[in-house]
Write a protein that holds these residues in place. Structure first.
Motif, short mmCIF file in Angstrom:
data_model
loop_
_atom_site.label_atom_id
_atom_site.label_comp_id
_atom_site.label_asym_id
_atom_site.label_seq_id
_atom_site.Cartn_x
_atom_site.Cartn_y
_atom_site.Cartn_z
N GLU A 229 24.31 5.01 -32.20
CA GLU A 229 23.35 5.21 -31.11
C GLU A 229 21.97 4.67 -31.47
O GLU A 229 21.17 4.36 -30.60
CB GLU A 229 23.26 6.69 -30.75
CG GLU A 229 24.51 7.22 -30.07
CD GLU A 229 24.88 6.40 -28.84
OE1 GLU A 229 23.99 6.13 -28.01
OE2 GLU A 229 26.06 6.02 -28.73
N GLY A 230 21.70 4.58 -32.75
CA GLY A 230 20.47 3.92 -33.15
C GLY A 230 19.50 4.81 -33.90
O GLY A 230 19.28 5.96 -33.53
N THR A 231 18.92 4.25 -34.96
CA THR A 231 17.90 4.93 -35.74
C THR A 231 16.79 3.94 -36.05
O THR A 231 17.03 2.86 -36.59
CB THR A 231 18.48 5.48 -37.06
OG1 THR A 231 19.50 6.43 -36.77
CG2 THR A 231 17.40 6.13 -37.91
N TYR A 232 15.56 4.30 -35.67
CA TYR A 232 14.40 3.49 -36.04
C TYR A 232 14.04 3.82 -37.49
O TYR A 232 14.17 4.96 -37.93
CB TYR A 232 13.21 3.81 -35.14
CG TYR A 232 13.46 3.57 -33.67
CD1 TYR A 232 14.03 2.39 -33.22
CD2 TYR A 232 13.09 4.52 -32.72
CE1 TYR A 232 14.25 2.16 -31.87
CE2 TYR A 232 13.30 4.31 -31.37
CZ TYR A 232 13.89 3.13 -30.95
OH TYR A 232 14.10 2.92 -29.61
N ILE A 233 13.56 2.82 -38.22
CA ILE A 233 13.25 3.05 -39.63
C ILE A 233 12.11 2.14 -40.08
O ILE A 233 12.00 0.99 -39.65
CB ILE A 233 14.50 2.82 -40.52
CG1 ILE A 233 14.22 3.17 -41.98
CG2 ILE A 233 15.03 1.40 -40.38
CD1 ILE A 233 15.47 3.23 -42.85
N ALA A 234 11.25 2.68 -40.93
CA ALA A 234 10.18 1.90 -41.57
C ALA A 234 10.26 2.14 -43.07
O ALA A 234 10.44 3.28 -43.51
CB ALA A 234 8.81 2.31 -41.04
N LEU A 235 10.14 1.07 -43.84
CA LEU A 235 10.13 1.15 -45.30
C LEU A 235 8.82 0.56 -45.81
O LEU A 235 8.40 -0.51 -45.36
CB LEU A 235 11.30 0.38 -45.91
CG LEU A 235 12.72 0.84 -45.53
CD1 LEU A 235 13.75 -0.10 -46.15
CD2 LEU A 235 12.97 2.27 -45.98
N LEU A 236 8.20 1.25 -46.75
CA LEU A 236 6.97 0.78 -47.38
C LEU A 236 7.11 0.96 -48.88
O LEU A 236 7.42 2.06 -49.34
CB LEU A 236 5.76 1.58 -46.87
CG LEU A 236 4.43 1.36 -47.60
CD1 LEU A 236 3.90 -0.06 -47.37
CD2 LEU A 236 3.40 2.39 -47.15
N ARG A 237 6.91 -0.12 -49.62
CA ARG A 237 6.96 -0.04 -51.08
C ARG A 237 5.58 -0.40 -51.63
O ARG A 237 5.01 -1.43 -51.27
CB ARG A 237 8.02 -0.99 -51.64
CG ARG A 237 8.03 -1.06 -53.17
CD ARG A 237 9.14 -1.96 -53.68
NE ARG A 237 10.43 -1.27 -53.62
CZ ARG A 237 11.56 -1.84 -53.22
NH1 ARG A 237 11.56 -3.09 -52.79
NH2 ARG A 237 12.69 -1.15 -53.22
#
Length: 342
Positions: A229-237
């Motif tokens: 169904e969908g998942t929004y995601i943000a990654l910050l390193r």
């Protein structure tokens, strides 16, 4: 984190405890006492020093009792942010490493707690085993100083509800890097917890991978479990040299630039599961001091504060101020503030 093989670390000629041959449990006890003292001197807390000594002791006793020609060597990590503990023996090897780290398993009628306890006490554990012997490498890092990377979070569900679709995960590693992940899941309520657990498990074991590779693995994992169904995601390193980020869908990262202007980072259309994009460009920028990043879900409508005193706040206080000022009441809201201090 348990891995197989040998860690990719350059040699270091700065031993904390020089190579010592182990003959008996008494040797293991004496060396573990030295490990604890060395850990305290290095900067670890008393609790962590006890855990490091326990991990070393358990692995030494295994090598002494069930193998031969056991030895231990302890060095600093190349970046001088942690300790490397190497226990070697010339026994017949470990038949099944995954089984050996299972709590309660023992091939010698013991309690079977040592291998798992050691794995949980350290940041990284590497096992290289064969019929000619076993090499175990334990690596543990000091926590990152808050003046270098400070972070704070606030996350609450929609007012009047007890279920939060937002999730986040933060991993410090190598004593100087941090990976931040923020996700907003659009599965049905019973599945949101499962999705968050899958993503957190993935991040715990694969946190050093490039950000685009992490997203590809995350998408594959959710599709395998039919969470589409969908998942929004943000990654910050954040590393010592640079910041890296990638944003997929309706979550956000913004950055405060001098003099106190805020810029919004570019997002990619799509989501995990449905509408996963074909290209995943990762943005990399040199890390300038002081820095301040804000990751937030769509329940936070702005990250602007009505003053220029954000550097006076800790990251936690900064996150609380933004949440109190800009969180909406009809949506789940999460804010993560990542900053350094002059």
């Amino acid at each position: 984190m348990l891995s197989y093989g040998t860690p990719d670390l350059p040699n270091t000629n700065n031993p904390v405890i020089t190579k010592t041959t182990l003959y008996s449990d008494v040797d293991a006890y004496n060396i573990s006492t030295q490990v604890k003292a060395a850990s305290l001197e290095f900067g670890f807390t008393l609790l962590k020093a006890n855990l490091i000594a326990l991990a070393a002791s358990e692995m030494m006793i295994n090598a002494i009792r069930y193998a031969c020609n056991a030895s231990i060597l302890i060095n600093q990590t190349p970046n001088k942010k942690g300790l490397i503990i190497k226990i070697n023996d010339e026994g017949t090897g470990i038949d099944d490493v995954d089984l050996a780290k299972t709590p309660g398993f023992s091939s010698h009628n013991s309690l079977g707690l040592g291998f798992d306890a050691a794995n949980r006490a350290v940041d990284e554990m590497y096992v290289n085993t064969s019929k000619f012997g076993t090499n175990i490498c334990l690596i543990v890092y000091l926590p990152i100083n808050e003046s270098d990377i400070d972070f704070g979070t606030v996350s609450y569900s929609e007012v009047g509800k007890y279920f939060n679709r937002d999730g986040y995960h933060i991993i410090q590693y190598h004593g100087e890097n941090v990976l931040f992940a923020l996700f907003d899941c659009h599965e049905t309520e019973p599945n949101v917890t499962k999705v968050n657990a899958l993503l957190q498990t993935l991040l715990k074991t694969q946190y050093t991978l490039p950000l685009d590779e992490l997203l590809k693995l995350a998408n594959m994992l959710l599709n395998e479990h039919n969470f589409i169904e969908g998942t929004y995601i943000a990654l910050l390193r954040i590393t010592k040299q640079e910041s890296q980020y990638i944003i997929l869908g309706e979550v956000n990262i913004s950055q405060i630039n001098a003099p106190d202007t805020t810029s919004t980072c570019t997002r990619i259309n799509g989501r995990l599961g449905k509408l996963f994009p074909k290209t995943l460009p990762v943005t990399k920028m040199p890390l300038t001091q002081p820095f301040c990043f804000m990751m937030f879900s769509d329940g936070i409508k702005s990250t602007n504060l009505n003053h220029n005193q954000h550097q006076l706040y800790s990251a936690t206080k900064h996150a609380e101020k933004i949440f109190d000022t800009h969180a909406v009441t009809n949506n789940d809201a999460t804010i993560i503030v990542v900053k350094s201090h002059e």
